[in-house]
Design a protein around this motif. Structure first.
Motif, mmCIF file in Angstrom:
data_model
loop_
_atom_site.group_PDB
_atom_site.id
_atom_site.type_symbol
_atom_site.label_atom_id
_atom_site.label_comp_id
_atom_site.label_asym_id
_atom_site.label_seq_id
_atom_site.Cartn_x
_atom_site.Cartn_y
_atom_site.Cartn_z
ATOM 1 N N GLU A 198 37.192 5.214 43.545
ATOM 2 C CA GLU A 198 36.159 4.380 44.177
ATOM 3 C C GLU A 198 35.937 3.091 43.387
ATOM 4 O O GLU A 198 35.783 2.016 43.968
ATOM 5 N N ARG A 199 35.934 3.181 42.060
ATOM 6 C CA ARG A 199 35.771 1.970 41.232
ATOM 7 C C ARG A 199 36.941 1.008 41.436
ATOM 8 O O ARG A 199 36.755 -0.199 41.527
ATOM 9 N N TYR A 200 38.158 1.555 41.488
ATOM 10 C CA TYR A 200 39.332 0.703 41.706
ATOM 11 C C TYR A 200 39.272 0.031 43.074
ATOM 12 O O TYR A 200 39.636 -1.137 43.216
ATOM 13 N N GLN A 201 38.806 0.754 44.081
ATOM 14 C CA GLN A 201 38.700 0.159 45.413
ATOM 15 C C GLN A 201 37.677 -0.971 45.428
ATOM 16 O O GLN A 201 37.906 -2.020 46.037
ATOM 17 N N ARG A 202 36.545 -0.780 44.736
ATOM 18 C CA ARG A 202 35.543 -1.850 44.648
ATOM 19 C C ARG A 202 36.109 -3.044 43.892
ATOM 20 O O ARG A 202 35.888 -4.195 44.274
ATOM 21 N N LEU A 203 36.850 -2.781 42.817
ATOM 22 C CA LEU A 203 37.462 -3.871 42.062
ATOM 23 C C LEU A 203 38.490 -4.601 42.912
ATOM 24 O O LEU A 203 38.530 -5.841 42.914
ATOM 25 N N ASP A 204 39.316 -3.864 43.652
ATOM 26 C CA ASP A 204 40.296 -4.495 44.545
ATOM 27 C C ASP A 204 39.605 -5.403 45.564
ATOM 28 O O ASP A 204 40.059 -6.518 45.819
ATOM 29 N N ALA A 205 38.489 -4.911 46.138
ATOM 30 C CA ALA A 205 37.755 -5.710 47.128
ATOM 31 C C ALA A 205 37.181 -6.966 46.478
ATOM 32 O O ALA A 205 37.250 -8.053 47.056
ATOM 33 N N LEU A 206 36.633 -6.824 45.282
ATOM 34 C CA LEU A 206 36.082 -7.973 44.571
ATOM 35 C C LEU A 206 37.165 -8.999 44.254
ATOM 36 O O LEU A 206 36.985 -10.201 44.478
ATOM 37 N N LEU A 207 38.303 -8.520 43.765
ATOM 38 C CA LEU A 207 39.398 -9.446 43.444
ATOM 39 C C LEU A 207 39.936 -10.122 44.698
ATOM 40 O O LEU A 207 40.255 -11.313 44.672
ATOM 41 N N ALA A 208 40.034 -9.380 45.780
ATOM 42 C CA ALA A 208 40.497 -9.974 47.038
ATOM 43 C C ALA A 208 39.523 -11.041 47.500
ATOM 44 O O ALA A 208 39.933 -12.121 47.950
ATOM 45 N N ASP A 209 38.230 -10.767 47.371
ATOM 46 C CA ASP A 209 37.212 -11.738 47.751
ATOM 47 C C ASP A 209 37.299 -12.979 46.874
ATOM 48 O O ASP A 209 37.180 -14.104 47.350
ATOM 49 N N MET A 210 37.545 -12.769 45.582
ATOM 50 C CA MET A 210 37.663 -13.909 44.662
ATOM 51 C C MET A 210 38.890 -14.755 44.991
ATOM 52 O O MET A 210 38.852 -15.976 44.881
ATOM 53 N N ASN A 211 39.958 -14.118 45.395
ATOM 54 C CA ASN A 211 41.198 -14.837 45.688
ATOM 55 C C ASN A 211 41.200 -15.471 47.072
ATOM 56 O O ASN A 211 41.854 -16.478 47.295
ATOM 57 N N ASP A 212 40.472 -14.884 48.021
ATOM 58 C CA ASP A 212 40.517 -15.359 49.395
ATOM 59 C C ASP A 212 39.196 -15.946 49.869
ATOM 60 O O ASP A 212 39.143 -16.556 50.928
#
Length: 125
Positions: free
Chosen positions: A92-106
């Protein structure tokens, strides 16, 4: 539960005991059969088995003149549930981090960074 898990994980911390557990997962064995592949005494193997037994990972039964050692596989369910709980939390933490990084990149911040980049101008021909 924590004390049980501590005993189990401590018992499995030793590579010889882990190997014995792996061999017992295939079939029951006597102490001398378990001692065969190791360059240790029967007494040393018995000590390892005592640790596994105290942790609830193995039991010894009596069959005629032998005392086969049996792996208590259902005990591993407790360990598996404990590990699975922490694996899910990490996932769950990795999924939240992935979403945050995707938001930061896009997301809007990424667009502003792109807008702030100096434009390259090509040479006029």
């Amino acid at each position: 539960m924590a004390d049980e898990l501590s005993k189990m994980f401590a018992a499995l911390a030793d590579p010889t005991r882990r190997d014995m557990v792996a061999r017992l997962a295939i079939s029951d064995a006597t102490v001398s059969q378990l001692a065969d592949p190791y360059d240790v005494s029967i007494q040393a193997v018995s000590k390892h088995l005592k640790v596994l037994e105290e942790a609830g990972l193995v039991t010894r039964t009596r069959e005629a003149q032998t005392r086969p050692v049996h792996l208590e596989a259902e005990v591993f369910d407790l360990m598996t549930r404990w590990i699975e709980r922490y694996r899910r939390q990490a996932e769950e933490r990795y999924q939240r981090l992935d979403a945050l990084l995707a938001d930061m990149n896009d997301g809007p911040a990424a667009q502003r960074r792109e807008d702030d980049r100096p434009r390259r101008r090509g040479k006029a021909s």
